[in-house]
Write an enzyme that holds these catalytic residues in place. Structure first.
Site, PDB file in Angstrom:
ATOM      1  N   GLU A  24     -15.272 -49.521 -23.351  1.00 39.62           N
ATOM      2  CA  GLU A  24     -15.345 -50.266 -22.090  1.00 39.62           C
ATOM      3  C   GLU A  24     -14.056 -50.176 -21.286  1.00 39.62           C
ATOM      4  OE1 GLU A  24     -18.446 -53.755 -23.447  1.00 39.62           O
ATOM      5  OE2 GLU A  24     -16.349 -54.290 -23.115  1.00 39.62           O
ATOM      6  N   ASN A  25     -14.222 -50.362 -20.007  1.00 40.48           N
ATOM      7  CA  ASN A  25     -13.125 -50.416 -19.054  1.00 40.48           C
ATOM      8  C   ASN A  25     -13.349 -51.680 -18.221  1.00 40.48           C
ATOM      9  OD1 ASN A  25     -11.915 -49.821 -16.283  1.00 40.48           O
ATOM     10  ND2 ASN A  25     -11.149 -48.110 -17.498  1.00 40.48           N
ATOM     11  N   ALA A  26     -12.292 -52.281 -17.742  1.00 45.66           N
ATOM     12  CA  ALA A  26     -12.408 -53.548 -17.018  1.00 45.66           C
ATOM     13  C   ALA A  26     -13.321 -53.470 -15.798  1.00 45.66           C
ATOM     14  CB  ALA A  26     -11.025 -54.053 -16.591  1.00 45.66           C
ATOM     15  N   ASN A  27     -13.457 -52.308 -15.185  1.00 44.10           N
ATOM     16  CA  ASN A  27     -14.346 -52.223 -14.020  1.00 44.10           C
ATOM     17  C   ASN A  27     -15.764 -51.806 -14.413  1.00 44.10           C
ATOM     18  OD1 ASN A  27     -14.437 -49.447 -14.305  1.00 44.10           O
ATOM     19  ND2 ASN A  27     -13.576 -49.002 -12.309  1.00 44.10           N
ATOM     20  N   TYR A  28     -16.058 -51.731 -15.688  1.00 46.14           N
ATOM     21  CA  TYR A  28     -17.371 -51.383 -16.257  1.00 46.14           C
ATOM     22  C   TYR A  28     -17.919 -50.028 -15.825  1.00 46.14           C
ATOM     23  CZ  TYR A  28     -18.027 -55.797 -18.657  1.00 46.14           C
ATOM     24  OH  TYR A  28     -17.892 -56.855 -19.498  1.00 46.14           O
ATOM     25  N   GLU A  44     -23.730 -42.927 -26.776  1.00 43.95           N
ATOM     26  CA  GLU A  44     -24.501 -41.686 -26.743  1.00 43.95           C
ATOM     27  C   GLU A  44     -23.780 -40.621 -25.926  1.00 43.95           C
ATOM     28  OE1 GLU A  44     -27.458 -45.181 -26.580  1.00 43.95           O
ATOM     29  OE2 GLU A  44     -25.459 -44.717 -25.824  1.00 43.95           O
ATOM     30  N   CYS A  83     -29.713 -46.503 -22.888  1.00 47.76           N
ATOM     31  CA  CYS A  83     -30.001 -46.971 -21.531  1.00 47.76           C
ATOM     32  C   CYS A  83     -30.570 -45.813 -20.701  1.00 47.76           C
ATOM     33  CB  CYS A  83     -28.742 -47.528 -20.872  1.00 47.76           C
ATOM     34  SG  CYS A  83     -27.539 -46.258 -20.410  1.00 47.76           S
ATOM     35  N   CYS A  90     -28.154 -42.880 -20.203  1.00 50.53           N
ATOM     36  CA  CYS A  90     -27.994 -42.059 -21.405  1.00 50.53           C
ATOM     37  C   CYS A  90     -29.246 -41.250 -21.688  1.00 50.53           C
ATOM     38  CB  CYS A  90     -27.628 -42.934 -22.599  1.00 50.53           C
ATOM     39  SG  CYS A  90     -25.933 -43.572 -22.496  1.00 50.53           S
TER      40      CYS A  90
END
Length: 139
Positions: A43-47, A54, A85, A88
């Site tokens: 994850e990254n803070a900005n999503y 995957e 998702c 993916c």
């Protein structure tokens, strides 16, 4: 006995970087020659810059020269039967046939199994892009 790929997906869960959602996902992708590549979500803070498990597994496989796959296992930290998702699924369709087996970890020894075609019918493909380009040229 737990599916070997499910076990590999579970093992990589501890490597996930999930400080925001706290929802760990692991994936194990098997090539047609039996080589397995794993990935976990990052994850990254900005999503929007986050990487899905995957995607990471596919990227690792492609980076190593593989383009043919026959099986994928996905597990989450809560073992809730997580499936890939939509994004993916579309990425998988770039490299995998509709008959790719997708095994989803339900916990314990329980799994759900799908084919990629069941999870994502009517994918966007080179053919659909060519068809769309042809139609726009006519207008």
């Amino acid at each position: 006995m737990v599916d070997e790929l499910v076990e590999k997906a579970r093992q990589v869960l501890s490597n996930a970087h999930v400080p925001y959602s706290e929802y760990r996902v692991g994936a194990a992708l098997r090539t047609t020659d039996g080589t397995v590549f794993v990935g976990c979500n990052i994850e990254n803070a900005n999503y929007s810059n986050s990487l899905h498990a995957e995607e990471v597994a596919i990227a690792e496989a492609v980076k190593n020269g593989y383009r043919e796959f026959d099986r994928l296992a996905v597990s989450s930290g809560v073992r809730d039967g997580v499936t890939p998702c939509g994004m993916c699924r579309q990425t998988l369709s770039e490299f995998c046939a509709d008959d790719l087996v997708v095994v989803c970890d339900e916990g314990g020894e329980e799994t759900s199994k799908y084919t990629l075609g069941e999870l994502l019918p009517n994918t966007i493909s080179e053919g659909t892009l060519s068809d769309a380009a042809g139609r726009s040229d006519e207008n």
